[in-house]
Design a protein around this motif. Structure first.
Motif, PDB file in Angstrom:
ATOM      1  N   ASP A   1       0.844  -1.186   0.000  1.00 43.97           N
ATOM      2  CA  ASP A   1       0.000   0.000   0.000  1.00 43.97           C
ATOM      3  C   ASP A   1       0.889   1.250   0.000  1.00 43.97           C
ATOM      4  OD1 ASP A   1      -2.296   1.524   0.008  1.00 43.97           O
ATOM      5  OD2 ASP A   1      -2.969   0.901   1.997  1.00 43.97           O
ATOM      6  N   SER A   2       0.298   2.385  -0.269  1.00 46.81           N
ATOM      7  CA  SER A   2       1.046   3.641  -0.416  1.00 46.81           C
ATOM      8  C   SER A   2       1.796   4.046   0.841  1.00 46.81           C
ATOM      9  CB  SER A   2       0.116   4.766  -0.857  1.00 46.81           C
ATOM     10  OG  SER A   2      -0.934   4.942   0.070  1.00 46.81           O
ATOM     11  N   ASN A   3       1.295   3.697   2.014  1.00 47.86           N
ATOM     12  CA  ASN A   3       1.986   4.110   3.241  1.00 47.86           C
ATOM     13  C   ASN A   3       3.391   3.542   3.307  1.00 47.86           C
ATOM     14  OD1 ASN A   3       1.335   1.407   4.136  1.00 47.86           O
ATOM     15  ND2 ASN A   3      -0.623   2.200   4.827  1.00 47.86           N
ATOM     16  N   ILE A   4       3.613   2.382   2.729  1.00 53.50           N
ATOM     17  CA  ILE A   4       4.945   1.776   2.729  1.00 53.50           C
ATOM     18  C   ILE A   4       5.885   2.593   1.840  1.00 53.50           C
ATOM     19  CG2 ILE A   4       6.262  -0.289   2.100  1.00 53.50           C
ATOM     20  CD1 ILE A   4       3.704  -1.874   2.988  1.00 53.50           C
ATOM     21  N   LEU A   5       5.409   3.014   0.686  1.00 50.21           N
ATOM     22  CA  LEU A   5       6.231   3.862  -0.187  1.00 50.21           C
ATOM     23  C   LEU A   5       6.529   5.197   0.495  1.00 50.21           C
ATOM     24  CD1 LEU A   5       4.477   3.385  -3.655  1.00 50.21           C
ATOM     25  CD2 LEU A   5       6.217   1.959  -2.559  1.00 50.21           C
ATOM     26  N   ILE A   6       5.527   5.751   1.141  1.00 48.48           N
ATOM     27  CA  ILE A   6       5.686   7.055   1.792  1.00 48.48           C
ATOM     28  C   ILE A   6       6.741   6.981   2.894  1.00 48.48           C
ATOM     29  CG2 ILE A   6       4.527   8.744   3.277  1.00 48.48           C
ATOM     30  CD1 ILE A   6       1.965   8.135   1.495  1.00 48.48           C
ATOM     31  N   TYR A   7       6.645   5.989   3.766  1.00 52.74           N
ATOM     32  CA  TYR A   7       7.646   5.863   4.828  1.00 52.74           C
ATOM     33  C   TYR A   7       9.043   5.663   4.251  1.00 52.74           C
ATOM     34  CZ  TYR A   7       4.044   5.433   8.455  1.00 52.74           C
ATOM     35  OH  TYR A   7       2.998   5.671   9.309  1.00 52.74           O
ATOM     36  N   ALA A   8       9.171   4.811   3.245  1.00 53.57           N
ATOM     37  CA  ALA A   8      10.486   4.532   2.670  1.00 53.57           C
ATOM     38  C   ALA A   8      11.106   5.774   2.027  1.00 53.57           C
ATOM     39  CB  ALA A   8      10.381   3.410   1.642  1.00 53.57           C
ATOM     40  N   GLU A   9      10.288   6.575   1.387  1.00 54.35           N
ATOM     41  CA  GLU A   9      10.800   7.736   0.650  1.00 54.35           C
ATOM     42  C   GLU A   9      10.884   9.006   1.497  1.00 54.35           C
ATOM     43  OE1 GLU A   9      12.098   7.378  -2.296  1.00 54.35           O
ATOM     44  OE2 GLU A   9      11.453   5.289  -2.427  1.00 54.35           O
ATOM     45  N   ILE A  10       9.943   9.196   2.405  1.00 56.78           N
ATOM     46  CA  ILE A  10       9.865  10.456   3.158  1.00 56.78           C
ATOM     47  C   ILE A  10      10.565  10.366   4.509  1.00 56.78           C
ATOM     48  CG2 ILE A  10       8.272  12.171   4.126  1.00 56.78           C
ATOM     49  CD1 ILE A  10       8.311  11.987   1.015  1.00 56.78           C
ATOM     50  N   GLU A  11      10.514   9.190   5.127  1.00 53.33           N
ATOM     51  CA  GLU A  11      11.117   9.005   6.451  1.00 53.33           C
ATOM     52  C   GLU A  11      12.092   7.815   6.428  1.00 53.33           C
ATOM     53  OE1 GLU A  11       8.090   8.498   9.443  1.00 53.33           O
ATOM     54  OE2 GLU A  11       6.872  10.103   8.607  1.00 53.33           O
TER      55      GLU A  11
END
Length: 148
Positions: free
Chosen positions: A7-17
């Motif tokens: 899901d998108s939250n996994i991409l967001i954490y990997a890229e943003i944090e």
């Protein structure tokens, strides 16, 4: 290995944090899943929208990253059939429509489990098991899923 969508939250954490606990876990999952992993087009769209809204100066880099993800992951499109299936799921289960698009697209790509923080951990939706990858209690079942 089973085909596993993210899901998108996994991409967001990997890229943003990337240096946070969730960012490190997300990057590990992305690497482990990439061979046979699934990123529904809806997930890529949610990732890009998040970056556009919160970090507009990083949008160009996020677009490049989304293209890289597309080259490594299976990215099933959001078709008329997916919209219809998602509509039925949203109505039957009283869930967010766009979450149902991710589920329908993932199931349509042959997945039986979806790694997501945002949906109800442990629930099975139309044959797709929802698993929170940040809950330590799910580590063994994720490991089994990724080697099985």
């Amino acid at each position: 290995m089973t085909r596993v969508p993210l899901d998108s939250n996994i991409l967001i954490y990997a890229e943003i944090e990337p240096d946070s606990e969730k960012g490190i876990r997300s990057a590990d999952l992305i690497l482990r899943v990439a061979r046979d992993g699934v990123l529904p087009v809806q997930v890529l769209g949610e990732f890009l929208r998040f970056v556009q809204r919160r970090f507009p100066n990083a949008l160009d880099e996020a677009i490049r990253q989304a293209r890289l993800y597309q080259s490594v992951f299976i990215t099933p499109p959001t078709t008329e059939a997916i919209i219809n299936r998602a509509s039925g799921l949203a109505r039957a289960h009283h869930l967010q429509f766009w979450d149902c698009v991710v589920c329908a697209s993932s199931a349509g790509a042959g997945a039986t489990a979806l790694l997501t923080e945002d949906m109800q951990d442990g629930r099975t939706l139309d044959g797709l098991r929802l698993i929170n990858p940040f809950d330590a209690a799910n580590t063994k079942s994720i490991d089994d899923l990724l080697v099985g």
